[in-house]
Design a protein around this motif. Structure first.
Motif, PDB file in Angstrom:
ATOM      1  N   VAL A 329      47.236  32.194  35.239  1.00 35.30           N
ATOM      2  CA  VAL A 329      46.438  31.400  36.197  1.00 35.30           C
ATOM      3  C   VAL A 329      47.386  30.720  37.183  1.00 35.30           C
ATOM      4  CG1 VAL A 329      44.784  29.511  36.416  1.00 35.30           C
ATOM      5  CG2 VAL A 329      44.752  30.942  34.367  1.00 35.30           C
ATOM      6  N   PRO A 330      47.178  30.904  38.489  1.00 37.20           N
ATOM      7  CA  PRO A 330      48.022  30.188  39.457  1.00 37.20           C
ATOM      8  C   PRO A 330      47.931  28.676  39.217  1.00 37.20           C
ATOM      9  CG  PRO A 330      46.682  31.843  40.557  1.00 37.20           C
ATOM     10  CD  PRO A 330      46.169  31.750  39.139  1.00 37.20           C
ATOM     11  N   PHE A 331      49.073  28.038  39.117  1.00 41.54           N
ATOM     12  CA  PHE A 331      49.113  26.622  38.764  1.00 41.54           C
ATOM     13  C   PHE A 331      48.395  25.806  39.832  1.00 41.54           C
ATOM     14  CE2 PHE A 331      51.441  22.734  37.295  1.00 41.54           C
ATOM     15  CZ  PHE A 331      51.146  22.870  35.954  1.00 41.54           C
ATOM     16  N   GLY A 332      47.454  24.987  39.395  1.00 37.17           N
ATOM     17  CA  GLY A 332      46.673  24.203  40.353  1.00 37.17           C
ATOM     18  C   GLY A 332      45.230  24.674  40.368  1.00 37.17           C
ATOM     19  N   GLN A 333      45.019  25.932  40.021  1.00 29.35           N
ATOM     20  CA  GLN A 333      43.639  26.449  40.016  1.00 29.35           C
ATOM     21  C   GLN A 333      43.056  26.454  38.605  1.00 29.35           C
ATOM     22  OE1 GLN A 333      43.445  30.304  41.956  1.00 29.35           O
ATOM     23  NE2 GLN A 333      44.873  29.639  43.527  1.00 29.35           N
ATOM     24  N   ASP A 334      41.737  26.447  38.527  1.00 28.02           N
ATOM     25  CA  ASP A 334      41.086  26.629  37.228  1.00 28.02           C
ATOM     26  C   ASP A 334      41.213  28.096  36.843  1.00 28.02           C
ATOM     27  OD1 ASP A 334      40.221  24.007  37.314  1.00 28.02           O
ATOM     28  OD2 ASP A 334      38.257  24.520  38.147  1.00 28.02           O
ATOM     29  N   GLY A 335      41.153  28.379  35.567  1.00 23.02           N
ATOM     30  CA  GLY A 335      41.236  29.784  35.180  1.00 23.02           C
ATOM     31  C   GLY A 335      40.826  29.986  33.742  1.00 23.02           C
ATOM     32  N   ASP A 336      40.603  31.241  33.423  1.00 21.68           N
ATOM     33  CA  ASP A 336      40.120  31.587  32.100  1.00 21.68           C
ATOM     34  C   ASP A 336      41.233  32.252  31.288  1.00 21.68           C
ATOM     35  OD1 ASP A 336      37.622  31.588  30.513  1.00 21.68           O
ATOM     36  OD2 ASP A 336      38.090  33.729  30.368  1.00 21.68           O
ATOM     37  N   VAL A 337      41.352  31.865  30.045  1.00 26.04           N
ATOM     38  CA  VAL A 337      42.330  32.496  29.155  1.00 26.04           C
ATOM     39  C   VAL A 337      41.642  32.924  27.864  1.00 26.04           C
ATOM     40  CG1 VAL A 337      44.349  31.247  30.046  1.00 26.04           C
ATOM     41  CG2 VAL A 337      43.021  30.237  28.196  1.00 26.04           C
ATOM     42  N   SER A 338      42.240  33.893  27.189  1.00 25.30           N
ATOM     43  CA  SER A 338      41.694  34.351  25.909  1.00 25.30           C
ATOM     44  C   SER A 338      42.774  35.161  25.207  1.00 25.30           C
ATOM     45  CB  SER A 338      40.463  35.245  26.131  1.00 25.30           C
ATOM     46  OG  SER A 338      40.875  36.438  26.797  1.00 25.30           O
TER      47      SER A 338
END
Ligand code: ME8
Length: 478
Positions: A329-338
């Motif tokens: 995830v680009p740092f600063g943005q929201d993002g999904d991980v799994s």
């Protein structure tokens, strides 16, 4: 002659010990660790703080629920945070717990200074308090009568408090922020803070009469210090405020304070105003990253999707987890991980990308050069762009740049076909392999802040000058 080294002070939030750490906490801590390691590699005098936030109603309630005394409870959970950071190879210089005497002493001194500043007064307050936030919440922020973040009904509180004149600080904060003297990044967060200031700041209660699990107010010990006010001050107590003035003066103000967007109002409004009130310099910069979701959903115990970073480290190793979280995830943005996404990156970028480059290069060196790389050439490629990206917290961008080099080197091998070339032009193969060794060495150096263990392995093997059957860096996962 002694040269004065540039100091660099970087912080993470101190995490609540109402529950064990999850990958959101790990994310911030890894990011700060990468920046700390980078600045150490640049030769600076780095201080990297982290720790746990252990007082207040939220923690007291969690302890009660666990049928433990607050102290037993916080001891147990705080240890889980330090254990997780050890597993993740976090290189913090110190770990502060707000229940430590050094913190309590520093906070008492700070509160006394605040009282002497004339910015404190006694008053009555009636409002809605959200224990999850450890903050008063406005009626207009509720959704269907509950806090939208915690899904709990706030408590209606009417009590006598000590107040801080936060309302006086709007203009000066605005100025410091707009001139970038107090830098808030990314800009979206800066705008958010500025528009909040524009609405007008209200005074805040800095004490709680009915919360026993806390630090007593020096001049009114029946009350405890509002947990956010004392927690914020950890950034000063950990570097010796009131105890080791030389150390404190050396490191304060912080160069960068890293956190997620959820706590910027505390760090970009209350925190600098408190510092201004007691004549302490403001931190140079605040960086607020985005929020992780897991499988598209908020990380939550109720949903049951909380990921313990230790589980991932046990399966994939610390470096892979560090790489994945910063790359995905680009740092600063929201993002999904799994875990699915982690496996894809592991097999693709790590096993097939870097791992494959390392294995095929070292295997050929063993076969065609009898392992001898004593004269390896340092690559002419300049990868400093990756470090520039890391130092501005653009971690995924920096990693992409390094992986472009890895892909380029793998393609070079595919095209050159050394296994055929060796039959006719062994000298060319030698040159190619020595260049690839140099490139790998360079890549390892650039990767060191993010993947310290892998970088170290690669460099040690190359530096030995005699490559014999090295273990693969990453085993492919089915
Ligand atoms: O707020 N995605 O502690 P906290 C990304 N004690 N980062 C996340 C995250 C997510 N889903 N969830 C948590 C507190 N974080 C106070 C701080 S500081 C003086 C006091 C990370 O345990 C992120 O860094 O709720 C966020 O700001 C922090 O954990 C909140 O931790």
């Amino acid at each position: 002659m002694d040269t004065v080294r540039q100091k660099f002070y970087i912080t993470t939030p101190i995490y609540y010990v109402n529950d064990k750490p999850h990958i959101g906490h790990a994310y911030t801590t890894i990011a700060a660790d990468v920046v700390a390691r980078l600045h150490r590699l640049l030769g600076e005098d780095v201080f990297f703080q982290t720790g746990t936030d252990e007082h207040g109603a939220k923690i007291a309630q969690a302890a009660e629920k666990a049928k433990q005394t607050p102290q037993e409870f916080v001891d147990e959970i705080s240890a889980k945070f330090s254990f997780a950071w050890d597993q993740l190879d976090i290189s913090s210089d110190d770990f502060i717990r707000t229940t430590e005497p050094r913190h309590k002493q520093a906070v008492a001194k700070f509160l006394t200074m605040l009282k002497d500043s004339g910015k404190i007064y006694e008053g009555e307050y009636e409002g809605l308090y959200c224990v999850g936030h450890e903050a008063f919440i406005k009626e207009s922020d509720l959704v269907d009568g509950v806090c939208p973040d915690h899904k709990t009904k706030p408590e209606l509180i009417k009590e006598k408090n000590w107040f801080f004149k936060l309302s006086e600080y709007g203009d000066i904060l605005k100025e410091r922020i707009e001139t970038d003297e107090f830098r808030i990044r990314p800009y979206t967060r800066q705008n958010e803070v500025l528009s909040f200031i524009k609405q007008g700041l209200e005074d805040i209660a800095i004490s709680r009469p009915n919360v026993k699990w806390g630090i007593p107010l020096p001049w009114d010990p029946e009350q405890t210090v509002y947990v956010w006010v004392e927690a914020l001050f950890n950034y000063c107590s950990i570097i010796g405020f009131g105890e080791d003035e030389e150390k404190f003066r050396n490191y304060w103000p912080a160069d960068i304070q890293v956190m997620a967007k959820d706590i910027i109002k505390f760090h970009c409004i209350i925190w600098p105003a408190l510092l201004l009130a007691v004549d302490l310099p403001l931190p140079h910069a605040i960086f607020a990253h985005g929020f992780f979701t897991i499988g598209g959903q908020k990380i939550s115990k109720t949903i049951g999707n909380v990921i313990d970073p230790n589980d991932w480290v046990a399966k994939y190793g610390a470096d892979a987890v560090r790489y994945f979280l910063l790359r995905e995830v680009p740092f600063g943005q929201d993002g999904d991980v799994s875990e699915e996404k982690l496996k894809i990156r592991y097999n693709g970028d790590l096993a097939n990308g870097l791992g494959n480059l390392f294995s095929r290069t070292t295997n050929m060196i063993e076969k065609y050069l009898d392992g001898d790389v004593a004269d390896f050439a340092v690559s002419p490629k300049d990868l400093s762009a990756a470090w520039d990206a890391f130092s501005t917290l653009n971690f995924s961008e920096g990693l992409v740049k390094i992986w472009e080099e890895i892909a380029w080197a793998n393609q070079l091998i595919d095209k050159a076909k050394p296994w055929e070339l060796v039959k006719t032009e062994p000298e060319k193969v030698k040159e190619l392999l020595l260049n690839l060794t140099g490139l790998l060495y360079d890549i390892a150096g650039k990767l060191a802040p993010v993947m310290p263990d892998t970088a170290n392995k690669i460099r040690k093997i190359i530096e030995s000058g005699d490559i014999k059957k090295p273990e693969p860096l990453f085993q492919k996962i089915e």
